[in-house]
Motif scaffolding. Structure first.
Motif, PDB file in Angstrom:
ATOM      1  N   ALA A 659       0.833  -1.200   0.000  1.00  0.00           N
ATOM      2  CA  ALA A 659       0.000   0.000   0.000  1.00  0.00           C
ATOM      3  C   ALA A 659       0.871   1.255   0.000  1.00  0.00           C
ATOM      4  CB  ALA A 659      -0.927  -0.011   1.208  1.00  0.00           C
ATOM      5  N   SER A 660       0.384   2.272  -0.668  1.00  0.00           N
ATOM      6  CA  SER A 660       1.103   3.543  -0.694  1.00  0.00           C
ATOM      7  C   SER A 660       0.867   4.301   0.612  1.00  0.00           C
ATOM      8  CB  SER A 660       0.609   4.396  -1.868  1.00  0.00           C
ATOM      9  OG  SER A 660      -0.746   4.774  -1.667  1.00  0.00           O
ATOM     10  N   LEU A 661       1.644   5.344   0.815  1.00  0.00           N
ATOM     11  CA  LEU A 661       1.495   6.156   2.022  1.00  0.00           C
ATOM     12  C   LEU A 661       0.089   6.751   2.103  1.00  0.00           C
ATOM     13  CD1 LEU A 661       3.075   7.228   4.485  1.00  0.00           C
ATOM     14  CD2 LEU A 661       3.609   9.269   3.137  1.00  0.00           C
ATOM     15  N   ASP A 662      -0.406   7.248   0.977  1.00  0.00           N
ATOM     16  CA  ASP A 662      -1.749   7.845   0.963  1.00  0.00           C
ATOM     17  C   ASP A 662      -2.819   6.800   1.280  1.00  0.00           C
ATOM     18  OD1 ASP A 662      -0.752  10.317   0.367  1.00  0.00           O
ATOM     19  OD2 ASP A 662      -1.046  10.128  -1.808  1.00  0.00           O
ATOM     20  N   GLN A 663      -2.651   5.570   0.757  1.00  0.00           N
ATOM     21  CA  GLN A 663      -3.618   4.513   1.047  1.00  0.00           C
ATOM     22  C   GLN A 663      -3.610   4.136   2.521  1.00  0.00           C
ATOM     23  OE1 GLN A 663      -2.103   1.701  -1.892  1.00  0.00           O
ATOM     24  NE2 GLN A 663      -4.017   1.849  -3.060  1.00  0.00           N
ATOM     25  N   LEU A 664      -2.423   4.107   3.134  1.00  0.00           N
ATOM     26  CA  LEU A 664      -2.336   3.809   4.568  1.00  0.00           C
ATOM     27  C   LEU A 664      -2.986   4.906   5.390  1.00  0.00           C
ATOM     28  CD1 LEU A 664       1.338   2.454   4.788  1.00  0.00           C
ATOM     29  CD2 LEU A 664      -0.766   1.123   4.927  1.00  0.00           C
ATOM     30  N   MET A 665      -2.781   6.151   5.003  1.00  0.00           N
ATOM     31  CA  MET A 665      -3.358   7.270   5.749  1.00  0.00           C
ATOM     32  C   MET A 665      -4.879   7.311   5.629  1.00  0.00           C
ATOM     33  SD  MET A 665      -0.562  10.243   4.817  1.00  0.00           S
ATOM     34  CE  MET A 665      -1.652  11.540   5.421  1.00  0.00           C
ATOM     35  N   ALA A 666      -5.395   6.715   4.547  1.00  0.00           N
ATOM     36  CA  ALA A 666      -6.847   6.726   4.335  1.00  0.00           C
ATOM     37  C   ALA A 666      -7.584   5.719   5.215  1.00  0.00           C
ATOM     38  CB  ALA A 666      -7.163   6.446   2.864  1.00  0.00           C
ATOM     39  N   VAL A 667      -6.856   4.805   5.848  1.00  0.00           N
ATOM     40  CA  VAL A 667      -7.482   3.803   6.713  1.00  0.00           C
ATOM     41  C   VAL A 667      -7.984   4.473   7.979  1.00  0.00           C
ATOM     42  CG1 VAL A 667      -7.071   1.689   8.053  1.00  0.00           C
ATOM     43  CG2 VAL A 667      -6.056   1.956   5.782  1.00  0.00           C
ATOM     44  N   ALA A 668      -9.155   4.045   8.427  1.00  0.00           N
ATOM     45  CA  ALA A 668      -9.763   4.636   9.622  1.00  0.00           C
ATOM     46  C   ALA A 668      -8.813   4.554  10.815  1.00  0.00           C
ATOM     47  CB  ALA A 668     -11.076   3.922   9.944  1.00  0.00           C
ATOM     48  N   GLY A 669      -8.572   5.704  11.486  1.00  0.00           N
ATOM     49  CA  GLY A 669      -7.720   5.736  12.674  1.00  0.00           C
ATOM     50  C   GLY A 669      -6.257   5.999  12.395  1.00  0.00           C
ATOM     51  N   MET A 670      -5.841   5.954  11.123  1.00  0.00           N
ATOM     52  CA  MET A 670      -4.438   6.171  10.773  1.00  0.00           C
ATOM     53  C   MET A 670      -4.172   7.656  10.538  1.00  0.00           C
ATOM     54  SD  MET A 670      -2.663   3.303  10.704  1.00  0.00           S
ATOM     55  CE  MET A 670      -1.306   3.549   9.554  1.00  0.00           C
ATOM     56  N   ASP A 671      -2.923   8.069  10.805  1.00  0.00           N
ATOM     57  CA  ASP A 671      -2.479   9.421  10.472  1.00  0.00           C
ATOM     58  C   ASP A 671      -1.116   9.315   9.782  1.00  0.00           C
ATOM     59  OD1 ASP A 671      -0.640   8.889  12.492  1.00  0.00           O
ATOM     60  OD2 ASP A 671      -1.714  10.043  13.989  1.00  0.00           O
ATOM     61  N   ARG A 672      -0.552  10.461   9.420  1.00  0.00           N
ATOM     62  CA  ARG A 672       0.712  10.434   8.679  1.00  0.00           C
ATOM     63  C   ARG A 672       1.838   9.813   9.505  1.00  0.00           C
ATOM     64  NH1 ARG A 672       3.255  12.458   4.326  1.00  0.00           N
ATOM     65  NH2 ARG A 672       1.329  13.423   3.578  1.00  0.00           N
ATOM     66  N   THR A 673       1.897  10.141  10.776  1.00  0.00           N
ATOM     67  CA  THR A 673       2.977   9.605  11.617  1.00  0.00           C
ATOM     68  C   THR A 673       2.939   8.087  11.650  1.00  0.00           C
ATOM     69  OG1 THR A 673       2.914  11.585  13.002  1.00  0.00           O
ATOM     70  CG2 THR A 673       3.965   9.614  13.926  1.00  0.00           C
ATOM     71  N   ALA A 674       1.737   7.508  11.865  1.00  0.00           N
ATOM     72  CA  ALA A 674       1.590   6.053  11.926  1.00  0.00           C
ATOM     73  C   ALA A 674       1.889   5.417  10.575  1.00  0.00           C
ATOM     74  CB  ALA A 674       0.183   5.679  12.386  1.00  0.00           C
ATOM     75  N   ALA A 675       1.427   6.057   9.493  1.00  0.00           N
ATOM     76  CA  ALA A 675       1.646   5.515   8.157  1.00  0.00           C
ATOM     77  C   ALA A 675       3.131   5.516   7.802  1.00  0.00           C
ATOM     78  CB  ALA A 675       0.846   6.314   7.127  1.00  0.00           C
ATOM     79  N   GLU A 676       3.833   6.609   8.123  1.00  0.00           N
ATOM     80  CA  GLU A 676       5.269   6.677   7.835  1.00  0.00           C
ATOM     81  C   GLU A 676       6.041   5.662   8.671  1.00  0.00           C
ATOM     82  OE1 GLU A 676       6.161  10.750   8.563  1.00  0.00           O
ATOM     83  OE2 GLU A 676       5.635  11.405   6.522  1.00  0.00           O
ATOM     84  N   SER A 677       5.623   5.477   9.912  1.00  0.00           N
ATOM     85  CA  SER A 677       6.267   4.477  10.771  1.00  0.00           C
ATOM     86  C   SER A 677       6.089   3.072  10.199  1.00  0.00           C
ATOM     87  CB  SER A 677       5.682   4.549  12.180  1.00  0.00           C
ATOM     88  OG  SER A 677       6.219   3.540  13.005  1.00  0.00           O
ATOM     89  N   LEU A 678       4.895   2.815   9.675  1.00  0.00           N
ATOM     90  CA  LEU A 678       4.598   1.502   9.096  1.00  0.00           C
ATOM     91  C   LEU A 678       5.452   1.251   7.857  1.00  0.00           C
ATOM     92  CD1 LEU A 678       2.656  -0.830   9.683  1.00  0.00           C
ATOM     93  CD2 LEU A 678       1.023   0.215   8.127  1.00  0.00           C
ATOM     94  N   LYS A 679       5.547   2.243   6.977  1.00  0.00           N
ATOM     95  CA  LYS A 679       6.353   2.089   5.762  1.00  0.00           C
ATOM     96  C   LYS A 679       7.832   1.872   6.119  1.00  0.00           C
ATOM     97  CE  LYS A 679       5.102   2.524   2.016  1.00  0.00           C
ATOM     98  NZ  LYS A 679       4.603   1.517   1.050  1.00  0.00           N
ATOM     99  N   GLU A 680       8.292   2.569   7.129  1.00  0.00           N
ATOM    100  CA  GLU A 680       9.698   2.477   7.512  1.00  0.00           C
ATOM    101  C   GLU A 680      10.039   1.097   8.068  1.00  0.00           C
ATOM    102  OE1 GLU A 680      12.802   4.458  10.757  1.00  0.00           O
ATOM    103  OE2 GLU A 680      10.839   5.387  10.377  1.00  0.00           O
ATOM    104  N   HIS A 681       9.161   0.527   8.886  1.00  0.00           N
ATOM    105  CA  HIS A 681       9.473  -0.728   9.562  1.00  0.00           C
ATOM    106  C   HIS A 681       9.147  -1.962   8.723  1.00  0.00           C
ATOM    107  CE1 HIS A 681       9.782   1.915  13.058  1.00  0.00           C
ATOM    108  NE2 HIS A 681      10.412   0.917  13.680  1.00  0.00           N
ATOM    109  N   LEU A 682       8.250  -1.827   7.737  1.00  0.00           N
ATOM    110  CA  LEU A 682       7.901  -2.983   6.910  1.00  0.00           C
ATOM    111  C   LEU A 682       8.629  -2.966   5.572  1.00  0.00           C
ATOM    112  CD1 LEU A 682       4.056  -3.399   7.535  1.00  0.00           C
ATOM    113  CD2 LEU A 682       5.948  -4.569   8.639  1.00  0.00           C
TER     114      LEU A 682
END
Length: 682
Positions: A659-682
């Protein structure tokens, strides 16, 4: 059968007649429900008032199915639509979702498979899928089963050099796989593929699936001639072989039609309450394929109603709508269906019922094929039924069972090095799997002890059985109390009595008393509360005629210990060991071995293998969930709520990674910080 109204009148919901008189005259969909609030029929109408009220006046001349449906209607509701076309679409989708008993519906309660060409990827694949998503891919279907799809994909693999692997393509592999050397893949994994040539191969796949045979063959012929002119004779020979294979396929699919247009030919046959629809897919005058679909609820319906019901459900999911549809019978809402299909296709769609000529012959051919399919299914069913009867009779004799083993339950435990312990219960009735009553158990009390796991699973299963039976007895006692009759309760074991008391206390309902007010209060509750022992509980209540444990003497002893504690030792039980296919019986030191060719042994092996498959599937599912949870647990800013939302949205760890950063941020409850953390660790 009465000719004017049902006698005596069925029970209806309060205010039923008043609501019936107040129905609007606008288009919409109406939904009939029975006393248990189950949807039993869904229909559409140009005028809701006129259509719905016809069911509750004179039913003279109506089909028996309509009489039976009206007798069971307790209440109704409706949904308004702006047009009859909207009502048609909504009706089809609601029928597919709820599968009402009295509607014509596709028999299998599953989503139908498609062939998917992943156009959104750099190196597209050709896959089988049951889910259509807006991801830029091309979808072809639906097909009634996966066997047709696998055969088609296998043929495509022999015709066109696309990749069949699902690996990540980097172009840096040291060498390509065998498919490359068989000229069935261009080798993008090893950086050998030309992007333009690969895209051309995918284009040819789509032309084939679209039925554009002439364009496809002319293109291949041109590529062959170009290669020959350049003296690339080996490459020209590859194109030659593909061209010959394609022409052979096209010749086999050619039909006696002079028309070069695209057509679907639809006809059906009925026998003994079953209906089979046959559909021919003609593209450019050639028979691209044919498929059979079984229908339920079509026994007493008019022919046009059967075809209309099928078309509504089939074309709602169809990836392609041809300009011409040939039918066996007239349908009452042909104009509305044509308008709907025209919107799906983008151009005019004509529905016709040919009365003579070659098109009529095509319809008759489809009808004959539908009849033949029904006959083959009947013969196969009779053959299976005879084998099952012989197997069960033999099993009863060998095991010295007091009753014919109509219902067999098999239990298996699966784990991976002591983790993710999964238990499975499969059910066979009359020698055939009854998948709606399969149950799975996540073993919680033990880790790497098969005996304890088996004991936990059986304890949970048969305690649940006793609880459901106790609740059923309570309802029967309540019914007796309401009627003022007295009835001697059946004797219960101490265990059953304790379970019954525990179950009743859990429901929060009072014991049956002598006062009228108490009975009235319970009656009102029963009217407003769905029956807790409904379809989902029914399987728990039934005791099997034979229990099969996957394992040897140890597993059987553990299972017997449970049944002894629950007072159910009278339920026959055996275990089946995999090594020698030995059958162990309680109290016997020596095993029993059946002839390898006997129907009884084959049935037991099938039951055991099905339990093994089901438990392993659940074990893998638990393991996958644990692995995903472990991966996500290590990601900062991702807690339980976000993990659940991410899995619901993307379905797998791979989906989350891709998933792209924008797609992760679009998930209910997600924000940019959480999405960037997810991309970095996975």
């Amino acid at each position: 059968m009465p000719t004017t109204r049902l006698t005596p009148p069925p029970e209806r919901s309060p205010g039923f007649e008043a609501r019936l008189r107040a129905l609007p005259t606008t288009p919409g969909v109406y939904i009939m429900r029975d006393r248990a609030n189950t949807i039993i029929y869904i229909g559409k109408a140009v005028s809701l008032r006129n259509r719905v009220r016809t069911y509750f006046g004179s039913l003279k001349g109506q089909a028996p199915k309509v009489w039976r449906m009206v007798e069971n209607v307790y209440d109704f509701e409706y949904i308004l639509t702006d047009t009859e076309l909207e009502a048609l679409v909504l009706e089809s989708r609601l029928i597919k979702k709820h599968k009402p008993r009295y509607n014509i519906r596709l028999k299998d309660d599953k989503t139908y498979p498609y062939i998917k060409v992943t156009m959104g990827e750099e190196w597209p694949q050709v896959l089988q899928t049951r889910k259509r998503v807006e991801d830029g891919s091309r979808y072809f279907g639906p097909y009634p089963g996966t066997s047709t799809i696998y055969e088609t994909i296998d043929l495509l693999d022999k015709l066109f050099p696309f990749r069949t692997c699902d690996k990540e393509i980097t172009g840096k592999d040291s060498r390509p796989c065998m498919q490359y050397f068989l000229h069935r893949c261009l080798g993008p994994c090893a950086g050998l593929a030309d992007k333009k040539a690969y895209d051309q191969a995918i284009k040819q796949v789509i032309l084939f699936l679209d039925g554009k045979q002439e364009r496809l063959t002319s293109g291949l012929r041109k590529e062959m001639e170009d290669a020959a002119e350049k003296l690339e004779f080996e490459r020209a020979a590859v194109f030659r072989d593909r061209l010959r294979r394609l022409e052979n396929v096209a010749e086999q699919k050619r039909v006696f039609s002079t028309s070069s247009t695209d057509e679907d030919v639809i006809a059906f046959a009925r026998r003994d309450g079953e209906a089979c629809v046959q559909i021919f897919f003609i593209r450019g005058g050639m028979l691209l394929g044919r498929e059979s679909f079984m229908l339920e609820g079509a026994a007493d319906s008019e022919p046009g109603e059967v075809l209309e019901g099928f078309m509504g459900q089939f074309y709602d999911d169809a990836s392609y709508v041809p300009p011409n549809i040939l039918l066996q019978h007239d349908v009452s809402d042909a104009d509305v269906i044509q308008q709907w299909l025209r919107e799906k296709r983008g151009t005019k769609v004509a529905i016709t019922v040919p009365k003579q000529g070659e098109k009529h012959d095509l319809v008759e051919l489809a009808a004959r094929n539908a009849t033949e399919t029904l006959e083959q299914l009947r013969l196969r069913y009779l053959n299976d039924e005879q084998k099952s009867t012989a197997a069960l009779t033999d099993l009863q004799k060998v095991l010295k069972l007091s009753v014919w083993p109509q219902r067999i339950e098999c239990y298996d435990v699966a784990h991976l090095q002591g983790t993710d312990v999964a238990g499975a219960m499969v059910v066979f009735e009359h020698g055939l799997p009854k998948k709606k009553e399969y149950r799975r158990f996540q073993i919680k009390g033990v880790s790497n002890d098969d005996f304890s796991s088996m004991k936990e699973m059986l304890t949970r299963r048969f305690k649940r059985s006793a609880a459901v039976r106790a609740n059923t007895e309570r309802k029967e006692s309540l019914a007796v109390a309401r009627s003022g009759l007295k009835s001697e309760p059946a004797p219960m074991s101490d265990f059953e009595a304790s379970v019954r008391l525990e179950y009743e206390n859990a429901q929060g309902e009072p014991e049956i008393g002598d006062t009228t007010s108490e009975l009235a209060a319970m009656a009102e509750r029963d009217k407003s509360t769905p029956d807790r022992s409904g379809a989902s509980e029914g399987g728990w209540a039934v005791l099997p005629d034979l229990i099969v444990i996957d394992g040897g003497k140890g597993q059987l002893s553990a299972a017997q210990e449970v049944m002894r504690e629950l007072g159910l030792l009278d339920v026959p039980m055996i275990s089946l060991a995999k090594r020698m296919e030995e059958i162990f019986l309680p109290g016997q030191s020596k095993s029993v071995q059946l002839d390898g060719r006997s129907e009884a042994r084959l049935l037991l092996e099938r039951v055991r293998d099905e339990a093994h498959r089901f438990s392993n599937y659940y074990n893998r599912k638990l393991g996958a969930k644990r692995a995903i949870k472990g991966k996500l647990d290590s990601v900062p800013h991702i807690g339980p709520v976000r993990k659940k939302a991410l899995m619901r949205e993307f379905g797998s760890l791979k989906g989350i990674k891709e998933a792209s950063l924008d797609q992760l941020m679009a998930v209910a409850g997600m924000d940019r910080t959480a999405a960037e953390s997810l991309k970095e660790h996975l």
